[in-house]
Design a protein around this motif. Structure first.
Motif, PDB file in Angstrom:
ATOM      1  N   GLN A  58       0.834  -1.198   0.000  1.00 23.58           N
ATOM      2  CA  GLN A  58       0.000   0.000   0.000  1.00 23.58           C
ATOM      3  C   GLN A  58       0.876   1.258   0.000  1.00 23.58           C
ATOM      4  O   GLN A  58       0.563   2.234  -0.679  1.00 23.58           O
ATOM      5  N   THR A 109       1.999   1.906  -3.482  1.00 28.94           N
ATOM      6  CA  THR A 109       0.907   2.457  -4.283  1.00 28.94           C
ATOM      7  C   THR A 109       0.658   3.925  -3.947  1.00 28.94           C
ATOM      8  O   THR A 109       0.481   4.748  -4.847  1.00 28.94           O
ATOM      9  N   ALA A 132       3.233   6.303  -5.426  1.00 24.85           N
ATOM     10  CA  ALA A 132       3.474   6.062  -6.850  1.00 24.85           C
ATOM     11  C   ALA A 132       3.924   7.313  -7.595  1.00 24.85           C
ATOM     12  O   ALA A 132       4.779   7.242  -8.480  1.00 24.85           O
ATOM     13  N   VAL A 155       5.553   0.704 -10.840  1.00 22.69           N
ATOM     14  CA  VAL A 155       4.570   1.784 -10.814  1.00 22.69           C
ATOM     15  C   VAL A 155       4.070   2.068 -12.220  1.00 22.69           C
ATOM     16  O   VAL A 155       2.873   2.276 -12.441  1.00 22.69           O
ATOM     17  N   LYS A 167       1.625  -0.635 -13.183  1.00 28.66           N
ATOM     18  CA  LYS A 167       0.330  -0.462 -12.507  1.00 28.66           C
ATOM     19  C   LYS A 167      -0.485   0.634 -13.179  1.00 28.66           C
ATOM     20  O   LYS A 167      -1.698   0.503 -13.339  1.00 28.66           O
TER      21      LYS A 167
END
Length: 160
Positions: free
Chosen positions: A116, A119, A122, A131, A134
């Motif tokens: 987390q 994320t 990022a 990243v 994603k």
């Protein structure tokens, strides 16, 4: 509760080191022993912060080609669910504290919290391949959800 050290060198986050700790909660009972419990709690908290700072130095500061110790990372992200991460920032070696780019709040501990934090940070670690992947997948799934006809997936739809 614990402390995780890791890197995101490419497309896979790598955990370098982790350790757990059991810090006592605030003691809210009255009486003569309350100040003693408070003092012990603060001592354990400070010992945890010092251990985390020492492990950070061991993980992220290495001798260069001239033998001088220097950071091996370009940036650091501190993450946690409480105020402890801000105290850790103050406790860190100055060479590492200068490289802290973000302090983020995470809802989970352990590996879920580690992921987390990646994320949430990022935008800061945008060069990392993980990243970028994603973001591409997120854009792809958003385009599929809009169903504009511009996206095809699967062998049958692609060959048409």
């Amino acid at each position: 509760m614990g402390c995780w050290f890791g890197t995101v060198p490419g497309d896979t986050p790598t955990v370098l080191h982790r350790f757990s700790v059991d810090l006592p909660n605030k003691h809210n009972k009255g009486g003569q022993s309350a100040p003693r419990f408070q003092r012990l709690r603060i001592e354990k908290r400070n010992a945890y912060l010092n251990k985390a700072a020492e492990k950070a130095v061991a993980q992220f500061i290495q001798p260069n080609e001239h033998g001088d110790p220097e950071p091996t990372v370009q940036l650091l992200i501190l993450a946690g669910s409480a105020h402890l991460k801000h105290e850790l920032h103050k406790t860190l070696d100055q060479r590492l504290a200068k490289r802290v780019r973000a302090v983020v709040d995470v809802s989970y501990g352990g590996e879920s919290g580690f992921r987390q934090a990646i994320t949430l940070a990022a935008d800061i670690i945008g060069d990392a391949r993980l990243v970028q992947e994603k973001r591409l997948l997120s854009d792809y799934f958003t385009a599929i959800a809009r169903d504009t006809g511009c996206i095809s997936y699967g062998a049958k739809d692609t060959l048409l």
